[in-house]
Structure formats: structure tokens, C-alpha cells
Write an enzyme that holds these catalytic residues in place. Structure first.
Site, PDB file in Angstrom:
ATOM      1  N   CYS A 120       0.868  -1.179   0.000  1.00 50.20           N
ATOM      2  CA  CYS A 120       0.000   0.000   0.000  1.00 50.20           C
ATOM      3  C   CYS A 120       0.901   1.224   0.000  1.00 50.20           C
ATOM      4  CB  CYS A 120      -0.920  -0.002   1.224  1.00 50.20           C
ATOM      5  SG  CYS A 120      -2.316   1.126   1.014  1.00 50.20           S
ATOM      6  N   CYS A 122      -0.182   4.187   1.686  1.00 50.52           N
ATOM      7  CA  CYS A 122      -0.611   5.182   2.672  1.00 50.52           C
ATOM      8  C   CYS A 122       0.439   5.465   3.755  1.00 50.52           C
ATOM      9  CB  CYS A 122      -1.944   4.793   3.296  1.00 50.52           C
ATOM     10  SG  CYS A 122      -1.910   3.265   4.222  1.00 50.52           S
ATOM     11  N   CYS A 130      -3.984   5.987  -0.076  1.00 48.99           N
ATOM     12  CA  CYS A 130      -3.418   4.706  -0.515  1.00 48.99           C
ATOM     13  C   CYS A 130      -3.004   4.721  -1.986  1.00 48.99           C
ATOM     14  CB  CYS A 130      -4.423   3.584  -0.273  1.00 48.99           C
ATOM     15  SG  CYS A 130      -4.932   3.473   1.454  1.00 48.99           S
ATOM     16  N   LYS A 195     -12.302  -5.154   1.737  1.00 51.07           N
ATOM     17  CA  LYS A 195     -11.773  -4.293   2.793  1.00 51.07           C
ATOM     18  C   LYS A 195     -12.716  -3.111   2.948  1.00 51.07           C
ATOM     19  CE  LYS A 195      -7.845  -1.491   4.188  1.00 51.07           C
ATOM     20  NZ  LYS A 195      -6.459  -1.125   3.938  1.00 51.07           N
ATOM     21  N   ARG A 205      -3.708   3.542  12.343  1.00 55.33           N
ATOM     22  CA  ARG A 205      -3.229   4.757  11.687  1.00 55.33           C
ATOM     23  C   ARG A 205      -2.306   5.556  12.610  1.00 55.33           C
ATOM     24  NH1 ARG A 205      -8.715   6.125   8.251  1.00 55.33           N
ATOM     25  NH2 ARG A 205      -8.712   4.124   7.155  1.00 55.33           N
ATOM     26  N   ARG A 217     -11.209   7.479   3.327  1.00 55.52           N
ATOM     27  CA  ARG A 217     -10.945   6.401   2.378  1.00 55.52           C
ATOM     28  C   ARG A 217     -12.231   5.832   1.756  1.00 55.52           C
ATOM     29  NH1 ARG A 217      -5.767   6.401   3.748  1.00 55.52           N
ATOM     30  NH2 ARG A 217      -4.932   5.402   5.629  1.00 55.52           N
ATOM     31  N   GLU A 233     -16.445  -8.109  -5.254  1.00 54.96           N
ATOM     32  CA  GLU A 233     -15.035  -7.722  -5.120  1.00 54.96           C
ATOM     33  C   GLU A 233     -14.125  -8.958  -5.056  1.00 54.96           C
ATOM     34  OE1 GLU A 233     -13.133  -5.206  -5.143  1.00 54.96           O
ATOM     35  OE2 GLU A 233     -14.239  -3.377  -4.652  1.00 54.96           O
ATOM     36  N   LYS A 248     -11.807  -7.914   5.865  1.00 55.20           N
ATOM     37  CA  LYS A 248     -11.248  -7.024   6.885  1.00 55.20           C
ATOM     38  C   LYS A 248     -12.176  -5.851   7.114  1.00 55.20           C
ATOM     39  CE  LYS A 248      -7.380  -3.964   7.344  1.00 55.20           C
ATOM     40  NZ  LYS A 248      -6.364  -3.249   6.662  1.00 55.20           N
ATOM     41  N   SER A 274      -6.793  -3.451  14.215  1.00 51.58           N
ATOM     42  CA  SER A 274      -6.307  -2.733  15.388  1.00 51.58           C
ATOM     43  C   SER A 274      -7.417  -2.347  16.360  1.00 51.58           C
ATOM     44  CB  SER A 274      -5.534  -1.491  14.945  1.00 51.58           C
ATOM     45  OG  SER A 274      -6.337  -0.663  14.136  1.00 51.58           O
ATOM     46  N   TYR A 313      -3.307  -9.200  16.278  1.00 52.37           N
ATOM     47  CA  TYR A 313      -2.325  -8.643  17.216  1.00 52.37           C
ATOM     48  C   TYR A 313      -2.272  -9.462  18.498  1.00 52.37           C
ATOM     49  CZ  TYR A 313      -2.689  -4.835  13.908  1.00 52.37           C
ATOM     50  OH  TYR A 313      -2.699  -4.117  12.745  1.00 52.37           O
TER      51      TYR A 313
END
Ligand code: PBG
Length: 324
Positions: A120, A122, A130, A195, A205, A217, A233, A248, A274, A313
Site C-alpha cells: 500500500c 498510505c 493509498c 476491505k 493509523r 478512504r 469484489e 477485513k 487494530s 495482534y
């Protein structure tokens, strides 16, 4: 045949019986751990909005990679944060860029660990979008060559898989062609196919310093209200050559994970992002939720919905509690 002959509780009487009839399992082998890589030396910098997550400099990655591998986690996904950013995101396709150097460090320290490189712009653009941005719109077709260069350069650095997360139309086909032209025919593409434009990326971010300076976005990531569009998609990305597809975020989109798994025969991954991590961690820190239980339950729910593998995570925490 109902009660009293049928008693579902019979199979719940002991851990042995529950284990014998359990439908879904999560093991460290099902997880992928995200890493944030920064420039500098000796850096292990906590991400304030993601307690337990650190940004690491390249010299820290060898030990980190070995630890991850020893915990039984098969792969990592890398996000690089360059020292300087520009309008074209040139740090993304610099052969000596932060992510390229990180890939090399990890492959050298732990060759068996599968290194997935997020593709990406970004993190590398000064505007934080992005793709190529004119102040109002992100240009689809003008962004593709930059994404191709990024993917090729990461694969050349040794990434085992490239994972475009930008949501430009046609990027999977463009990246496949670019990889093939560079003799990288064996590098698989993990496409962030469905996404969503999600508020749950907020803490990322912070960690990646990739908040758009203007706008948001929604012009390229998906509307959270749409489910059928996710299947379109995903179909497009598979037709363009995606080897693995991803949904996601994960927990707010378990219906999409299930639909993807039922509709397609490629591996389906899900990204517990996140914000999903941070909201659980925040409640855990306050003593409002029990860490072991909710970490496991959240991962089981994503696997039960149909995800073959989960980016999380929590991967290291989970693996520490579930050693072989
Ligand atoms: C890059 C990218 C993002 C995430 C993964 N790749 C951020 C975004 O799209 O804003 C989010 C991951 C997370 O929240 O954990 N485009």
C-alpha cells in the site's frame, strides 16, 4: 425426539466430552502476527493506542522473528513506516526502503517464517492516501504502476507473499503481470479483497502514521453496509489472479467471512484489526473482561465463521497460552 430423551447438556458435562465434540479449533498455526517496522536503531516503541504492540527497528527483528517462530506462529505481515514521506510514496518501492530491509532481516533470521508484505502507499505518502491523490480524488489507474513497483520490490527483497491493501480496481491483475514480468511467477498474492472503510482502523493509523491529511478512504474502501458487493469484489480479485483472499475487519463482518467461505474455494483469511484489538485490550486493562477468555473466544468466532487463518495482534499472547 425431544426432551427428556434429547439432552444437549450430555455432551457438555466434562471438558473431555466438550473437547471430543468441539467443532472449531484455534491453534497458533492458524494465526499471523502483524509487525510495525521503523527506522533507527534499538527502537522498541510502544503504540499508545494498542497496549502490548511495539514498533520495532530493523535490528530488533531477528530476535522478534525467532520468538514468533518458536511460539508456533507460521507467518508475519509487515508494515513499514519510513522516516520521510512524499507525494508519490516513493519509500514504498525503494529497494532499500524500511519494509524491504525488514523483509531481508526476518528472512535471514528465521527463513521458515512466512513473510507477508502489505502492499500500500498510505504509510509512505505525505497526504496519507493509498494511491495518487490530487487533493480531492485518489486516482485509480495512476496508482497501479506504483503499487506494482512496490509489490515487485518487496518480492525481490524476499517477501513470500505480497498483500495489496489499497483497494484500487485492477490492482491484482496489474501486480500479477508485474510479478510475472519480473520472473516472480511463484510469488502468491493475498488480496485484501473485501476491505471496508472502517472506523476500526483508528489505532493502526496511529501506529503507521497513515491517517489521511484530507478526506477519508470511502472513495476506495467498501461501504460497511454492503454485503453482496463484497462477493463481487472477491470474485473480481480471484479472476485477476488472487491466490488467497481476505475479509477485513473480522468481528464486525463475520457474515462476510461466512459468505466468502461458502462461495469461493480459495483460502479465506480474516484480519482482526487494530480497533478490534484495542477495544478488547482497553476493557481487559480495566478488569472488565477476562483476557484469556475473550482473546480465545474472539479468535474462535472468526474461525467458526469460516476464516482459514486469522491475522491478529493477539497472536503472540494466544500462542503463549497454547503451547503444544
Ligand atoms: C493500509 C492498511 C490499513 C490496515 C492494514 N493495511 C489501514 C487503512 O486502510 O486505513 C489496517 C489494519 C488495522 O487496523 O489493524 N491501507
Amino acid at each position: 425426539m425431544g426432551f427428556p430423551r434429547t439432552r444437549p447438556r450430555r455432551l457438555r458435562r466434562s471438558e473431555g466430552l466438550r473437547g471430543l465434540t468441539r467443532e472449531t479449533r484455534v491453534a497458533p498455526e492458524d494465526l499471523i502476527y502483524p509487525l510495525f517496522c521503523v527506522t533507527g536503531n534499538g527502537v522498541r516503541e510502544p503504540v499508545v493506542s494498542m497496549p502490548g504492540v511495539e514498533r520495532l527497528s530493523v535490528d530488533q527483528l531477528a530476535a522478534e522473528a525467532k520468538e514468533i517462530k518458536d511460539l508456533g506462529i507460521p507467518g508475519v505481515i509487515l508494515f513499514g513506516i519510513p522516516a520521510t514521506k512524499d507525494a508519490e510514496g516513493s519509500g514504498a518501492y525503494d529497494p532499500d526502503g524500511i519494509t524491504q530491509r525488514s523483509v531481508r532481516a526476518i528472512k535471514e533470521a528465521a527463513p521458515e517464517l512466512v513473510v507477508i508484505a502489505d502492499v500500500c502507499l498510505c504509510e509512505y505518502t505525505d497526504h496519507g492516501h493509498c494511491g495518487v491523490f490530487d487533493g480531492v480524488h485518489v486516482h485509480n489507474d495512476a496508482s497501479l504502476p506504483l503499487l506494482v513497483k512496490t509489490a515487485v520490490s518487496l518480492a525481490q527483497a524476499g517477501a513470500d507473499i505480497v498483500a495489496p491493501s489499497d483497494m484500487m480496481d485492477g490492482r491484482v491483475a496489474a501486480i500479477r503481470d508485474g510479478l510475472d514480468d519480473a520472473d516472480l511467477t511463484n510469488t502468491p498474492i493475498l488480496s485484501y479483497a473485501a476491505k471496508y472503510a472502517s472506523g476500526f482502523y483508528g489505532p493502526f493509523r496511529d501506529a503507521a502514521e497513515s491517517t489521511p491529511q484530507a478526506g477519508d478512504r470511502r472513495g476506495y474502501q467498501m461501504d460497511p453496509a454492503n454485503g453482496l458487493e463484497a462477493l463481487r469484489e472477491i470474485q473480481l480479485d480471484i479472476d485477476e489472479g488472487a491466490d488467497i483472499i481476505m475479509v477485513k475487519p473480522a468481528m464486525p463482518y463475520l457474515d462476510i467471512v461466512r459468505a466468502a467461505k461458502d462461495s469461493f474455494d480459495v483460502p479465506v483469511f480474516a484480519y482482526q484489526v487494530s480497533g478490534e484489538y484495542s477495544m478488547l485490550q482497553a476493557a481487559i486493562e480495566r478488569g472488565w473482561l477476562d483476557a484469556d477468555r475473550v482473546i480465545e473466544e474472539s479468535l474462535v468466532s472468526i474461525r467458526r465463521a469460516g476464516a482459514d487463518r486469522v491475522i491478529s495482534y493477539f497472536a503472540k499472547d494466544f500462542a503463549r497460552n497454547h503451547r503444544g
